[in-house]
Design a protein around this motif. Sequence first.
Motif, PDB file in Angstrom:
ATOM      1  N   PHE A   1      -2.099  -0.849  -5.896  1.00 23.02           N
ATOM      2  CA  PHE A   1      -0.884  -1.802  -6.215  1.00 23.02           C
ATOM      3  C   PHE A   1       0.264  -1.141  -5.136  1.00 23.02           C
ATOM      4  O   PHE A   1       0.283   0.051  -5.261  1.00 23.02           O
TER       5      PHE A   1
ATOM      6  N   ALA B   1       1.339  -1.342 -11.244  1.00 20.67           N
ATOM      7  CA  ALA B   1       0.210  -0.296 -11.548  1.00 20.67           C
ATOM      8  C   ALA B   1       0.379   0.075 -13.154  1.00 20.67           C
ATOM      9  O   ALA B   1      -0.701   0.125 -13.665  1.00 20.67           O
TER      10      ALA B   1
ATOM     11  N   LYS C   1       0.131   3.773  -1.599  1.00 22.96           N
ATOM     12  CA  LYS C   1      -0.088   2.639  -2.614  1.00 22.96           C
ATOM     13  C   LYS C   1      -0.352   3.597  -4.037  1.00 22.96           C
ATOM     14  O   LYS C   1      -0.793   4.582  -3.744  1.00 22.96           O
TER      15      LYS C   1
ATOM     16  N   GLY D   1      -2.087  -6.576  -7.353  1.00 22.57           N
ATOM     17  CA  GLY D   1      -2.994  -5.529  -6.888  1.00 22.57           C
ATOM     18  C   GLY D   1      -4.281  -6.354  -6.428  1.00 22.57           C
ATOM     19  O   GLY D   1      -4.705  -7.318  -6.370  1.00 22.57           O
TER      20      GLY D   1
END
Length: 128
Positions: A34, A40, A66, A98
């Motif tokens: 993500f 996330a 990320k 994501g």
Amino acid sequence: MQFPDDDNGKMLAAMAESGIDLSKALNVDFFLVFDDKRDAESALEDLAGSDNNGELELNFNEELEKWELIVTLHMLPEYDAIVAKEVALNDFASEYDGMTDGWGVMQHQDGDDEFADDDHECGEHCCH
């Protein structure tokens, strides 16, 4: 053993060639990535509250830049099962902007029981 000629098939073939017994259940790590930490964290919360019976860990992957959510599932490393789980997790991750970023298996060697990750410190997002 024959495997399809794609990334998943090549990974399973490499595992078999290295001596991993694919007829036994293993801990398979699926990686979801993500861009946004909040996305996330929301995905982590939803997975933690679901009937998912695996382990979850969230950390920042500096190489990818990320947020990486690792979903560890104890399962037979069968091609169709891995593909199905990857598709399901990619669909799930896409709801939080994501996507999946592959999977892997930690290969244990004789003497691994003596190894400890003394440098690892659990943070607020560790779920193991």
